[in-house]
Each structure stands twice: as C-alpha cells, then as structure tokens.
Design an enzyme around this catalytic site. Structure first.
Site: not given
Ligand SMILES: [Mg+2]
Length: 285
Positions: A11, A13, A219
């Site tokens: 991922d 961001d 995340d």
């Molecule tokens: Mg993310």
C-alpha cells in the site's frame, strides 16, 4: 535447492508514504536494497493511474502496479516474456482490469442523490483546491488524484445511521463500499487481494517456479483482502486508527513504527538474509 523468490505488494498512503507528509524517505535505503536484490515491489493502492505514474518514477520502480483498490493492474510491456491473457495494451502497459468504469458508479450515486447527496462530497464534485484542502496534497497532486477511471471516493459528512442506510442501498445496487484512510470508495467488486493473486500467478509462470511467495504490507481496512491473500502479512502501524482486524494469524506481524519507518523495519526483519546476500554479491563484482 530452489531459492524462494519474494514479491512485495505494498500500500502507499500510511504505509510506504507517511500519512501526513506523503514522504517515503525512511524507506528509501530499503527500496534501494530490494532493487539490488531483484525483489519486485508492487504498489497496490487506492490511487489513480495518473498519480501512480509519477510516484513510480519518484520511487525509481519499473515494476507492475495496481491502481484504485485492485480495479486494474498496469504491467510495463516486456515485464514478462509475453503479453498475459486477458489484458489489453494501453500506452506502454499491458492492462488487466477487474472493474466497470467510473461512470457506472457515478450513475448509481445519482440514482440515490435525492435521499443522500447532501450528506457527502464526491471526488467528481470537489474542485482541485477543495481536494487539496481535504487531503493535504498539493494542487498538481490533487489534480492527478481526481483522474479516477474506475470508482468514486466520497467524504461522508452525515451521521452514522444515515451512512449505514446509504451503504446498504449502494450494496443492493451492486456496488462495493470500502473505507480507506480519508474516503469511502464506491466501486466494483474488486479488491487488492484479487489483484495480488492474479499478478502473482503471472510471476509464477514467468519464473517457471512454484516457490514464489508474497509479502503484503498495508495499514488500512482496504488492505485487508491483500493481507489475507499474501503468504506473509505485515500490518503497518497508523497514527490515526487501530490495526484493522485480520482473520489470519499465521505469518502475520504488526510493525512497531509508523508508516515508511514501519515498512522498512518489517522488510529488514523479513528479508535480512536476502538483502545482505545481494549486497555482498554486488560488492564482489
Ligand atoms: Mg493506507
């Protein structure tokens, strides 16, 4: 003995990029080591093609990348020996898409507009300046973020009860509704995990090997399908929310540090031997 080949799916961001600054500085050395060791890093993100092309170049990557939460995979032509089945050529890429185009999802939203449109703001109705304000992206970055091809992210402004009703109606109309870091994504039933599985299969054929294994790092809640589908899952600690719940427990870890620091820390722990061997190899040349 066959050496196992790692493929990393990541991922952006809040994972490889810091949640607040969007910088990847803390992971740069590790990215360099992965390049030296020929371990592919596949970005798997909710971002658009326009954003990814720029970020990819900044991170000095020449690998395939996955956009808009698994909606499509862009594979630089000649990554593999031949064009994978069920892909089309767009520019310099072989493209595998998993979703209907964005207009389909905008039409669904407009069907529900009388009841719900006052409770959210969608990317298509936000100006570049407004999007820049909400996200902290600069104007050029926000302009690229608006160029979505497969889905519509919205910012919810109403209460939880109305949100639940809104989501239920969208799901009934065939949409998938996924919570990202800042936005709710209205899109087709594609996800980061499905894209990981398809692309890993292409690598397996290319390497002519069953000993390919995948490491996924993320995340957010939208990373969960990717983390569940990978051989090794790493949850990156977020400064703004708890770790999302995973069903799996085997070969699953949670980073101690946030964002790119946690990313580098986890890769170093998992691949220490391979990175060291590649480093020693390059010194002996
Ligand atoms: Mg993310």
């Amino acid at each position: 003995m066959t050496t196992k080949k790692a493929i990393i799916f990541s991922d952006l961001d809040g994972t490889l990029l810091d949640h607040y600054s969007y910088q990847s500085t803390a992971a740069e050395l590790t990215l360099q080591q992965l390049r030296n060791a020929n371990i592919p890093v596949i970005l798997n993100t909710s971002k658009t093609f326009a954003e990814l092309e720029v970020i990819h170049a900044e991170l000095k990557l020449d690998t395939p990348f996955i956009i808009e939460n698994g909606a499509a995979i862009f594979i630089p032509i000649n990554t593999f020996n031949s064009q994978p089945e069920d892909t089309e050529i767009i520019g310099n890429y072989w493209v595998k898409s998993f979703s209907l185009p964005r207009q389909h999802w905008l039409n669904l939203l407009s069907e529900l507009s009388a009841e719900f449109s006052q409770f959210y703001r969608g990317f298509s109705s936000l100006s570049v300046a407004e999007l820049s304000d909400i996200t902290g992206l600069d104007l050029a970055q926000a302009e690229r973020a608006k160029q979505r091809q497969y889905g519509e992210p919205i910012q919810w402004l109403g209460d939880k009860v109305t949100k639940k009703a809104f989501i239920e109606q969208l799901v009934e109309l065939g949409a998938s509704v996924v919570h990202g870091g800042r936005f709710i994504h209205i899109e087709g039933f594609c996800d980061k995990g499905q894209a990981l599985i398809w692309l890993t299969e292409q690598y397996r054929e290319y390497y002519n090997s069953s000993s390919v294994y995948t490491i996924a790092l993320g995340d957010g809640e939208n990373d969960t399908p990717m983390l569940e589908a990978a051989d090794i899952a790493v949850q990156i600690r977020s400064p703004v929310h708890d770790f999302p719940t995973l069903y799996r427990q085997y070969k699953t870890s949670q980073s101690r540090l946030y964002g790119p620091q946690g990313w580098a820390e986890s890769i170093q722990q998992l691949l220490a031997e391979q990175l060291l061997a590649a480093q020693q190899g390059s010194h002996s040349i």
